[in-house]
Design a protein around this motif. Structure first.
Motif, PDB file in Angstrom:
ATOM      1  N   ASN A  62      -4.182  12.990   7.060  1.00  0.00           N
ATOM      2  CA  ASN A  62      -5.594  12.641   6.817  1.00  0.00           C
ATOM      3  C   ASN A  62      -6.523  13.615   7.532  1.00  0.00           C
ATOM      4  O   ASN A  62      -7.554  14.023   6.995  1.00  0.00           O
ATOM      5  N   ASN A  94       5.188   4.480   8.873  1.00  0.00           N
ATOM      6  CA  ASN A  94       3.922   4.648   9.603  1.00  0.00           C
ATOM      7  C   ASN A  94       3.828   6.166   9.735  1.00  0.00           C
ATOM      8  O   ASN A  94       4.600   6.776  10.468  1.00  0.00           O
ATOM      9  N   PRO A  95       2.942   6.809   8.965  1.00  0.00           N
ATOM     10  CA  PRO A  95       2.984   8.274   8.825  1.00  0.00           C
ATOM     11  C   PRO A  95       2.749   9.016  10.141  1.00  0.00           C
ATOM     12  O   PRO A  95       2.200   8.443  11.081  1.00  0.00           O
ATOM     13  N   THR A 146      -4.231  10.665  12.214  1.00  0.00           N
ATOM     14  CA  THR A 146      -3.113  10.759  11.275  1.00  0.00           C
ATOM     15  C   THR A 146      -3.108  12.193  10.746  1.00  0.00           C
ATOM     16  O   THR A 146      -4.127  12.671  10.241  1.00  0.00           O
ATOM     17  N   ASN A 170       0.884  -1.177   0.000  1.00  0.00           N
ATOM     18  CA  ASN A 170       0.000   0.000   0.000  1.00  0.00           C
ATOM     19  C   ASN A 170       0.917   1.222   0.000  1.00  0.00           C
ATOM     20  O   ASN A 170       2.140   1.072   0.181  1.00  0.00           O
ATOM     21  N   PRO A 171       0.379   2.412  -0.245  1.00  0.00           N
ATOM     22  CA  PRO A 171       1.254   3.594  -0.372  1.00  0.00           C
ATOM     23  C   PRO A 171       2.119   3.875   0.864  1.00  0.00           C
ATOM     24  O   PRO A 171       3.212   4.438   0.731  1.00  0.00           O
ATOM     25  N   ASN A 172       1.685   3.488   2.064  1.00  0.00           N
ATOM     26  CA  ASN A 172       2.525   3.686   3.259  1.00  0.00           C
ATOM     27  C   ASN A 172       3.680   2.692   3.303  1.00  0.00           C
ATOM     28  O   ASN A 172       4.702   2.955   3.935  1.00  0.00           O
ATOM     29  N   LEU A 174      -6.647   7.174  17.014  1.00  0.00           N
ATOM     30  CA  LEU A 174      -5.614   7.440  16.006  1.00  0.00           C
ATOM     31  C   LEU A 174      -6.000   8.680  15.219  1.00  0.00           C
ATOM     32  O   LEU A 174      -7.091   8.745  14.663  1.00  0.00           O
TER      33      LEU A 174
HETATM   34  C1  LIG Z   1      -1.485   4.959   5.856  1.00  0.00           C
HETATM   35  O1  LIG Z   1      -1.432   5.021   7.264  1.00  0.00           O
HETATM   36  C2  LIG Z   1      -2.423   5.820   7.864  1.00  0.00           C
HETATM   37  C3  LIG Z   1      -2.179   5.810   9.344  1.00  0.00           C
HETATM   38  O2  LIG Z   1      -2.159   4.519   9.869  1.00  0.00           O
HETATM   39  C4  LIG Z   1      -3.801   5.309   7.534  1.00  0.00           C
HETATM   40  O3  LIG Z   1      -4.773   6.177   8.073  1.00  0.00           O
HETATM   41  C5  LIG Z   1      -3.956   5.230   6.040  1.00  0.00           C
HETATM   42  O4  LIG Z   1      -5.186   4.640   5.755  1.00  0.00           O
HETATM   43  C6  LIG Z   1      -2.833   4.411   5.454  1.00  0.00           C
HETATM   44  N1  LIG Z   1      -2.940   4.419   4.021  1.00  0.00           N
HETATM   45  C7  LIG Z   1      -2.992   3.288   3.327  1.00  0.00           C
HETATM   46  C8  LIG Z   1      -3.157   3.473   1.871  1.00  0.00           C
HETATM   47  O5  LIG Z   1      -2.907   2.196   3.849  1.00  0.00           O
END
Ligand SMILES: *[C@@H]1O[C@H](CO)[C@@H](O)[C@H](O)[C@H]1NC(C)=O
Ligand SMILES: *[C@@H]1O[C@H](CO)[C@@H](O)[C@H](O)[C@H]1NC(C)=O
Length: 217
Positions: A184, A105-106, A181, A70-72, A179
């Motif tokens: 987001n 982990n953003p 982020t 996934n992008p993270n 949580l």
């Molecule tokens: C990336 O990590 C954030 C924080 O955990 C999460 O909210 C987000 O959905 C994640 N993005 C993906 C694409 O998994």
């Protein structure tokens, strides 16, 4: 005299609210979450103690690596009160976090928990930013077996700086840490935060703000 005892009571209350920064002390052995509970309380309603079973205190799955495609480049596998009903009211929880090489982990925060993280495999850069002194950034690189603590409420992050996958286990001082982020919350809010607010707050061009807002996280 009455005034004095009132003052003492108010003082005691204000001191205890400082001391009770994490989850409150439990009043019974356990309060296994009843997933069908209809009562809205601070936490989850208790299952009848006579119906509680060993399985209510059990979770299986932390042996399985999370999918980091996934992008993270990371995946959190939480073990909170929702996944392990026996955690309800106990003020503790945990998670497994998997990281692909250079996965992150953003930056995020837990409004209700301090977190201690230990690396089981690989190497992780970890850091957090303080409120006082303002915006001080503490950062270290952890190797297998090292641990690091993220104080409650502070923005923190992790990044895999090794050549292979990394795995960590986090323990958190709440059954439900919450949580937020940062990216987001700010650019992915629904409905949108007015772009003018974000243009000024981040010193960004309006087109970039609009792009970030359209790219819902
Ligand atoms: C990336 O990590 C954030 C924080 O955990 C999460 O909210 C987000 O959905 C994640 N993005 C993906 C694409 O998994
Ligand atoms: C991991 O996630 C990706 C993206 O969602 C998906 O394409 C892939 O099949 C998943 N891999 C496994 C082993 O589930």
């Amino acid at each position: 005299m009455a005034n004095l005892s009132l003052l003492v009571a108010v003082l005691a209350l204000s001191l205890s609210s400082v001391a009770l920064a994490a989850d409150n002390s439990a009043l019974q052995d356990f309060c296994v979450a009843d997933p069908k509970g209809q009562v809205l309380v601070n936490g989850l309603a208790c299952k009848d103690p006579k119906l509680v079973e060993a399985n209510d205190f059990f979770f299986s799955g932390l042996h399985t690596a999370g999918n980091t495609t996934n992008p993270n480049g990371s995946k959190v596998t939480p073990v909170f009160a929702t996944q392990l009903p026996g955690l309800n009211t106990l003020g503790i929880s945990m998670a497994r976090i998997d990281y692909a090489p250079w996965g992150i982990n953003p930056p995020h925060m837990h409004p209700r928990a301090t977190e201690i993280l230990t690396v089981l495999d690989g190497a992780l850069e970890v850091g957090f930013v303080t409120s006082n002194p303002e915006n001080r950034h503490f950062r270290v690189v952890l190797q297998k077996g090292d641990a690091f603590v993220f104080p409650i409420g502070l923005v923190h992050y992790q990044r895999n700086v090794g050549y292979g996958n990394a795995v960590a286990i986090a323990a958190l001082s709440s059954q439900n840490p919450g949580l937020i982020t940062v990216a987001n919350a700010v650019f992915g809010a629904t409905p949108d935060i007015d772009s003018d607010v974000l243009v000024k707050a981040f010193h960004l061009d309006k087109a970039i703000v609009n792009y970030l807002q359209s790219n819902k996280f």
